[in-house]
Design a protein around this motif. Sequence first.
Motif, PDB file in Angstrom:
ATOM      1  N   ARG B 195      27.067  -5.212  22.650  1.00 51.94           N
ATOM      2  CA  ARG B 195      26.730  -5.914  23.899  1.00 51.94           C
ATOM      3  C   ARG B 195      25.225  -5.961  24.133  1.00 51.94           C
ATOM      4  N   MET B 196      24.491  -6.487  23.189  1.00 51.90           N
ATOM      5  CA  MET B 196      23.044  -6.553  23.367  1.00 51.90           C
ATOM      6  C   MET B 196      22.580  -7.992  23.526  1.00 51.90           C
ATOM      7  N   ASP B 197      21.731  -8.255  24.500  1.00 46.05           N
ATOM      8  CA  ASP B 197      21.033  -9.534  24.546  1.00 46.05           C
ATOM      9  C   ASP B 197      19.730  -9.368  23.746  1.00 46.05           C
ATOM     10  N   ASP B 198      18.840 -10.366  23.825  1.00 51.65           N
ATOM     11  CA  ASP B 198      17.616 -10.301  23.019  1.00 51.65           C
ATOM     12  C   ASP B 198      16.807  -9.049  23.326  1.00 51.65           C
ATOM     13  N   ALA B 199      16.668  -8.755  24.596  1.00 51.21           N
ATOM     14  CA  ALA B 199      15.895  -7.574  24.982  1.00 51.21           C
ATOM     15  C   ALA B 199      16.587  -6.308  24.481  1.00 51.21           C
ATOM     16  N   GLY B 200      17.902  -6.298  24.600  1.00 50.06           N
ATOM     17  CA  GLY B 200      18.658  -5.145  24.135  1.00 50.06           C
ATOM     18  C   GLY B 200      18.495  -4.919  22.643  1.00 50.06           C
ATOM     19  N   PHE B 201      18.466  -5.996  21.897  1.00 50.34           N
ATOM     20  CA  PHE B 201      18.296  -5.855  20.454  1.00 50.34           C
ATOM     21  C   PHE B 201      16.904  -5.315  20.120  1.00 50.34           C
ATOM     22  N   ARG B 202      15.905  -5.817  20.807  1.00 48.68           N
ATOM     23  CA  ARG B 202      14.543  -5.290  20.585  1.00 48.68           C
ATOM     24  C   ARG B 202      14.496  -3.794  20.845  1.00 48.68           C
ATOM     25  N   GLU B 203      15.154  -3.391  21.906  1.00 46.42           N
ATOM     26  CA  GLU B 203      15.203  -1.973  22.259  1.00 46.42           C
ATOM     27  C   GLU B 203      15.923  -1.185  21.154  1.00 46.42           C
ATOM     28  N   PHE B 204      17.019  -1.755  20.674  1.00 44.58           N
ATOM     29  CA  PHE B 204      17.783  -1.136  19.590  1.00 44.58           C
ATOM     30  C   PHE B 204      16.896  -0.918  18.358  1.00 44.58           C
ATOM     31  N   ILE B 205      16.072  -1.896  18.055  1.00 44.04           N
ATOM     32  CA  ILE B 205      15.189  -1.781  16.885  1.00 44.04           C
ATOM     33  C   ILE B 205      14.079  -0.752  17.137  1.00 44.04           C
ATOM     34  N   GLU B 206      13.561  -0.739  18.358  1.00 46.09           N
ATOM     35  CA  GLU B 206      12.545   0.270  18.689  1.00 46.09           C
ATOM     36  C   GLU B 206      13.112   1.672  18.491  1.00 46.09           C
ATOM     37  N   GLU B 207      14.300   1.859  19.020  1.00 47.32           N
ATOM     38  CA  GLU B 207      15.014   3.130  18.851  1.00 47.32           C
ATOM     39  C   GLU B 207      15.125   3.464  17.360  1.00 47.32           C
ATOM     40  N   ARG B 208      15.408   2.449  16.594  1.00 47.62           N
ATOM     41  CA  ARG B 208      15.646   2.610  15.170  1.00 47.62           C
ATOM     42  C   ARG B 208      14.404   3.050  14.408  1.00 47.62           C
ATOM     43  N   LYS B 209      13.259   2.615  14.891  1.00 45.91           N
ATOM     44  CA  LYS B 209      12.007   2.998  14.231  1.00 45.91           C
ATOM     45  C   LYS B 209      11.847   4.510  14.205  1.00 45.91           C
ATOM     46  N   ALA B 210      12.342   5.147  15.237  1.00 49.07           N
ATOM     47  CA  ALA B 210      12.269   6.613  15.268  1.00 49.07           C
ATOM     48  C   ALA B 210      13.418   7.243  14.499  1.00 49.07           C
ATOM     49  N   VAL B 211      14.586   6.621  14.579  1.00 50.69           N
ATOM     50  CA  VAL B 211      15.785   7.221  13.973  1.00 50.69           C
ATOM     51  C   VAL B 211      15.720   7.207  12.451  1.00 50.69           C
ATOM     52  N   LEU B 212      15.367   6.057  11.878  1.00 50.65           N
ATOM     53  CA  LEU B 212      15.529   5.863  10.440  1.00 50.65           C
ATOM     54  C   LEU B 212      14.749   6.836   9.552  1.00 50.65           C
ATOM     55  N   PRO B 213      13.439   7.043   9.799  1.00 46.17           N
ATOM     56  CA  PRO B 213      12.716   7.941   8.893  1.00 46.17           C
ATOM     57  C   PRO B 213      13.339   9.328   8.854  1.00 46.17           C
ATOM     58  N   GLU B 214      13.664   9.880   9.990  1.00 45.32           N
ATOM     59  CA  GLU B 214      14.255  11.224  10.022  1.00 45.32           C
ATOM     60  C   GLU B 214      15.617  11.219   9.340  1.00 45.32           C
TER      61      GLU B 214
END
Lengths: 222, 222
Positions: B195-214
């Motif tokens: 259930r993400m709109d455009d802003a939600g997806f951007r937020e999801f990706i921002e979150e991901r920037k921190a999640v993925l490396p770890e």
Amino acid sequence: MVKQPIADPTGDGDRDDTTETKILDAAHAVFLRVGTAGARMQEIADEAGVNKALLHYYFRSKERLAAAVFERVARGLFARLGMVAMSDIDLETKVRRIIAAYLDEFVRTPYAPGYVICEMNQNPDRAQQLLSMVGAPVSDTVPAVPFLGALAKQIDERVAAGQMRPIAPRQFLANLVSLCVFPFAARPMLSVVFRMDDAGFREFIEERKAVLPEFFLNALRP
Amino acid sequence: MVKQPIADPTGDGDRDDTTETKILDAAHAVFLRVGTAGARMQEIADEAGVNKALLHYYFRSKERLAAAVFERVARGLFARLGMVAMSDIDLETKVRRIIAAYLDEFVRTPYAPGYVICEMNQNPDRAQQLLSMVGAPVSDTVPAVPFLGALAKQIDERVAAGQMRPIAPRQFLANLVSLCVFPFAARPMLSVVFRMDDAGFREFIEERKAVLPEFFLNALRP
DNA sequence: GTCTATATTAGGATAGAC
DNA sequence: GTCTATCCTAATATAGAC
């Protein structure tokens, strides 16, 4: 492009040979091979062994036929994930089963992941269609997609018990699905980069069946 | 479908406004939006603000125009990965940089991953085209794709030093790329499920920037 | 329900003026 | 190099016989 007819696209063993089914199966095979926009009604008729006019008799238009195929493929994709995710087993076992189920499924239906990605990117109507399939949200607290809630609960429990690093449920699921699905969707690319023929790709996936569970579960160790 | 013209598709700031460039940019935008088979020459001409006949004057056929666009997009996709992977830095830093580079790139060019996947799945010629881009294998021991060799060496070293769990280099790379690319390729699907709109997806990706490396580095701890 | 034949439009490509 | 006008095939869709 090598023709690769699909005997039983849904893999559920429904072998009623009505004309409608024959057409849907043929459309399934053709749409997945060349994409909806690239497919020709004549090609589908040939694959089904029936006259082109019959496609319109049963499905009215190419768009409706495409919608029917998409529905079937998308449902298949979510069905297994949902069943495993909602089942009453511990999280680690779920992860192992989801990985095994997806890798096995895509070995049988290799075009499905790429097809769904293409379809959803190129036809805006598909998002709406998928939305109506997974269902509207029940309430603000109960997410629409039921297995998301079930997963989130188990993740939170394990995190709280100190058995798992904290991770947002949607990132958990995104990682899991990415690792399983992407190699199939990107198979032609990986085949070039890694110099794999068909046998090589099968071997790559076999290797992956062992790699992924350890990789994923290890990633969330505290 | 919302129109989303791309001002500078390659992102390299080449702003020579020759007609040929205008056409290529327009084709780039249209092909990525609706796919090659779904695109119409007229639509591209409109987007470029020129006459349809000019497309044929500069590119002879739709197929050649499609090949030119694919070449540009695919090159862009591999360029960053190659540069980082070949650079003279330790493996952990490479992983962090590759993740950051990809996530940032796809925020700017969100259609690219889905486009390349669709194109490669639906048009067999593209595999050959990509093959000629990444180059033929130099010898039996030197892999064709140069950065694969560089990565494999570093992985083996770290594994031998006991700093990393053993993993086949191609699985290492497949995992890394899957985690970065898939969410963009499958964006419409994820947007529905989460259930993400455009802003939600951007937020999801921002979150991901921190999640993925770890997540990724942790997965390979011994 | 299934076919043949045909209508109709869409869309890639070209000719030729400017 | 850029446009207008046109060609021509391919492709969806339908009418109507059987």
